[in-house]
Design an enzyme around this catalytic site. Structure first.
Site, PDB file in Angstrom:
ATOM      1  N   HIS A  19     -43.773  -1.203 -23.339  1.00 15.50           N
ATOM      2  CA  HIS A  19     -44.042  -0.040 -23.745  1.00 15.50           C
ATOM      3  C   HIS A  19     -45.776   0.295 -23.785  1.00 15.50           C
ATOM      4  O   HIS A  19     -46.028   1.068 -23.240  1.00 15.50           O
ATOM      5  CB  HIS A  19     -44.016   0.127 -25.362  1.00 15.50           C
ATOM      6  CG  HIS A  19     -42.600  -0.061 -25.696  1.00 15.50           C
ATOM      7  ND1 HIS A  19     -41.815  -0.922 -26.626  1.00 15.50           N
ATOM      8  CD2 HIS A  19     -41.180   0.857 -25.192  1.00 15.50           C
ATOM      9  CE1 HIS A  19     -40.608  -0.714 -26.812  1.00 15.50           C
ATOM     10  NE2 HIS A  19     -40.306   0.560 -25.739  1.00 15.50           N
ATOM     11  N   LYS A  43     -29.305   4.591 -34.675  1.00 18.82           N
ATOM     12  CA  LYS A  43     -29.368   3.489 -33.962  1.00 18.82           C
ATOM     13  C   LYS A  43     -29.667   2.181 -34.958  1.00 18.82           C
ATOM     14  O   LYS A  43     -29.790   1.054 -34.388  1.00 18.82           O
ATOM     15  CB  LYS A  43     -30.677   3.667 -33.273  1.00 18.82           C
ATOM     16  CG  LYS A  43     -30.503   4.524 -32.016  1.00 18.82           C
ATOM     17  CD  LYS A  43     -31.659   4.166 -30.811  1.00 18.82           C
ATOM     18  CE  LYS A  43     -31.307   5.059 -29.620  1.00 18.82           C
ATOM     19  NZ  LYS A  43     -32.468   4.881 -28.518  1.00 18.82           N
ATOM     20  N   ARG A  92     -37.403   1.187 -15.842  1.00 19.84           N
ATOM     21  CA  ARG A  92     -37.342  -0.374 -15.735  1.00 19.84           C
ATOM     22  C   ARG A  92     -36.626  -0.609 -14.317  1.00 19.84           C
ATOM     23  O   ARG A  92     -36.881  -1.139 -13.733  1.00 19.84           O
ATOM     24  CB  ARG A  92     -36.960  -1.122 -16.832  1.00 19.84           C
ATOM     25  CG  ARG A  92     -37.946  -1.234 -17.998  1.00 19.84           C
ATOM     26  CD  ARG A  92     -37.159  -1.836 -19.152  1.00 19.84           C
ATOM     27  NE  ARG A  92     -36.406  -0.614 -19.734  1.00 19.84           N
ATOM     28  CZ  ARG A  92     -35.923  -0.421 -21.018  1.00 19.84           C
ATOM     29  NH1 ARG A  92     -35.928  -1.489 -21.671  1.00 19.84           N
ATOM     30  NH2 ARG A  92     -35.222   0.389 -21.360  1.00 19.84           N
ATOM     31  N   SER A 130     -36.837  -3.842 -26.264  1.00 16.23           N
ATOM     32  CA  SER A 130     -36.987  -4.268 -27.713  1.00 16.23           C
ATOM     33  C   SER A 130     -35.532  -4.898 -28.058  1.00 16.23           C
ATOM     34  O   SER A 130     -35.785  -6.117 -28.743  1.00 16.23           O
ATOM     35  CB  SER A 130     -37.006  -2.917 -28.475  1.00 16.23           C
ATOM     36  OG  SER A 130     -38.229  -2.340 -28.113  1.00 16.23           O
TER      37      SER A 130
HETATM   38  P1  ADP Z   1     -35.346   4.724 -26.589  1.00 21.25           P
HETATM   39  O1  ADP Z   1     -34.400   4.118 -28.068  1.00 21.25           O
HETATM   40  O2  ADP Z   1     -35.745   6.036 -26.828  1.00 21.25           O
HETATM   41  O3  ADP Z   1     -34.759   4.301 -25.389  1.00 21.25           O
HETATM   42  P2  ADP Z   1     -37.206   2.714 -26.391  1.00 21.25           P
HETATM   43  O4  ADP Z   1     -38.449   2.140 -27.435  1.00 21.25           O
HETATM   44  O5  ADP Z   1     -36.030   1.513 -26.204  1.00 21.25           O
HETATM   45  O6  ADP Z   1     -36.663   4.071 -27.078  1.00 21.25           O
HETATM   46  O7  ADP Z   1     -38.088   3.086 -25.099  1.00 21.25           O
HETATM   47  C1  ADP Z   1     -38.930   4.135 -24.896  1.00 21.25           C
HETATM   48  C2  ADP Z   1     -39.005   4.382 -23.560  1.00 21.25           C
HETATM   49  O8  ADP Z   1     -39.830   3.273 -23.244  1.00 21.25           O
HETATM   50  C3  ADP Z   1     -37.958   4.762 -22.742  1.00 21.25           C
HETATM   51  O9  ADP Z   1     -38.089   5.465 -21.658  1.00 21.25           O
HETATM   52  C4  ADP Z   1     -37.613   3.354 -22.301  1.00 21.25           C
HETATM   53  O10 ADP Z   1     -37.135   3.365 -20.947  1.00 21.25           O
HETATM   54  C5  ADP Z   1     -39.363   2.821 -21.852  1.00 21.25           C
HETATM   55  N1  ADP Z   1     -39.122   1.572 -21.940  1.00 21.25           N
HETATM   56  C6  ADP Z   1     -38.742   0.639 -22.946  1.00 21.25           C
HETATM   57  N2  ADP Z   1     -38.839  -0.906 -22.492  1.00 21.25           N
HETATM   58  C7  ADP Z   1     -39.734  -0.785 -21.255  1.00 21.25           C
HETATM   59  C8  ADP Z   1     -40.410  -1.782 -20.236  1.00 21.25           C
HETATM   60  N3  ADP Z   1     -40.285  -2.932 -20.416  1.00 21.25           N
HETATM   61  N4  ADP Z   1     -40.952  -1.019 -19.460  1.00 21.25           N
HETATM   62  C9  ADP Z   1     -41.005   0.099 -19.053  1.00 21.25           C
HETATM   63  N5  ADP Z   1     -40.481   1.111 -19.864  1.00 21.25           N
HETATM   64  C10 ADP Z   1     -39.717   0.735 -21.058  1.00 21.25           C
END
Ligand code: ADP
Length: 160
Positions: A19, A43, A92, A130
């Protein structure tokens, strides 16, 4: 020129280096990046919105172009309220594509002015999520290579 803003929505449960990499790339492209932390009751997040916001604020404190807020309700309503119609999402791997593609098109249907910009993290972070970080923490693994100190501490406290 008018300053350009973007919204980066997500759960951030908790924030990872993936992130943070996306946030820092976004701030190279936009004057203001609003990190919008979705309350996401459906969630069942491990951390409360306030905890997730605090961890994000601590890990982005050195970047004045970042603002962290909570997001309750529809992203398009938040975008209209702020008058910002650019959304950042991270991609990703191919596995992210289908869901992200659906979301981007749905958001555009709800608000035609909304444009989604996809950013790809440094390859070292493509395996990070996460969910997997929480799994490692639950099993007693060291998560400090994957998340900022605020989240390492948060996970320790939460899972003790
Ligand atoms: P959500 O529940 O909306 O998917 P996340 O916190 O899991 O929320 O992710 C928010 C955004 O960040 C999403 O677009 C996800 O694909 C992206 N994201 C999560 N982890 C990574 C990572 N390691 N590298 C790049 N983008 C990421």
């Amino acid at each position: 020129m008018t300053p350009r803003g973007a919204i980066y929505p997500g759960s951030f449960d908790p924030v990872t280096f993936g992130h943070l990499d996306v946030i820092s790339r976004a701030t190279q492209l936009f004057d203001l990046v609003i990190v919008a932390v979705a309350t996401g009751e459906g969630k069942h997040p491990l951390f409360t919105v306030e905890e997730r916001i605090r961890m994000l604020e601590e890990s982005t404190a050195n970047n004045p172009a970042v603002e962290v807020v909570s997001l309750d309700g529809l992203l398009v309503d938040f975008a209209r309220d702020r008058g910002i119609f650019t959304v950042i999402r991270g991609l990703r791997a191919v596995s992210d594509f289908e869901f992200e593609f659906q979301m981007a098109l749905m958001n555009r249907k709800l608000e035609p002015r909304l444009e989604t910009v996809f950013l790809t993290p440094k390859e070292d972070y493509t395996y990070l999520s996460s969910r997997i970080v929480k799994e490692v923490a639950r099993l007693g693994g060291d998560v400090s290579p994957f998340v900022p100190p605020s989240a390492t501490r948060g996970l320790r406290t939460k899972l003790e």
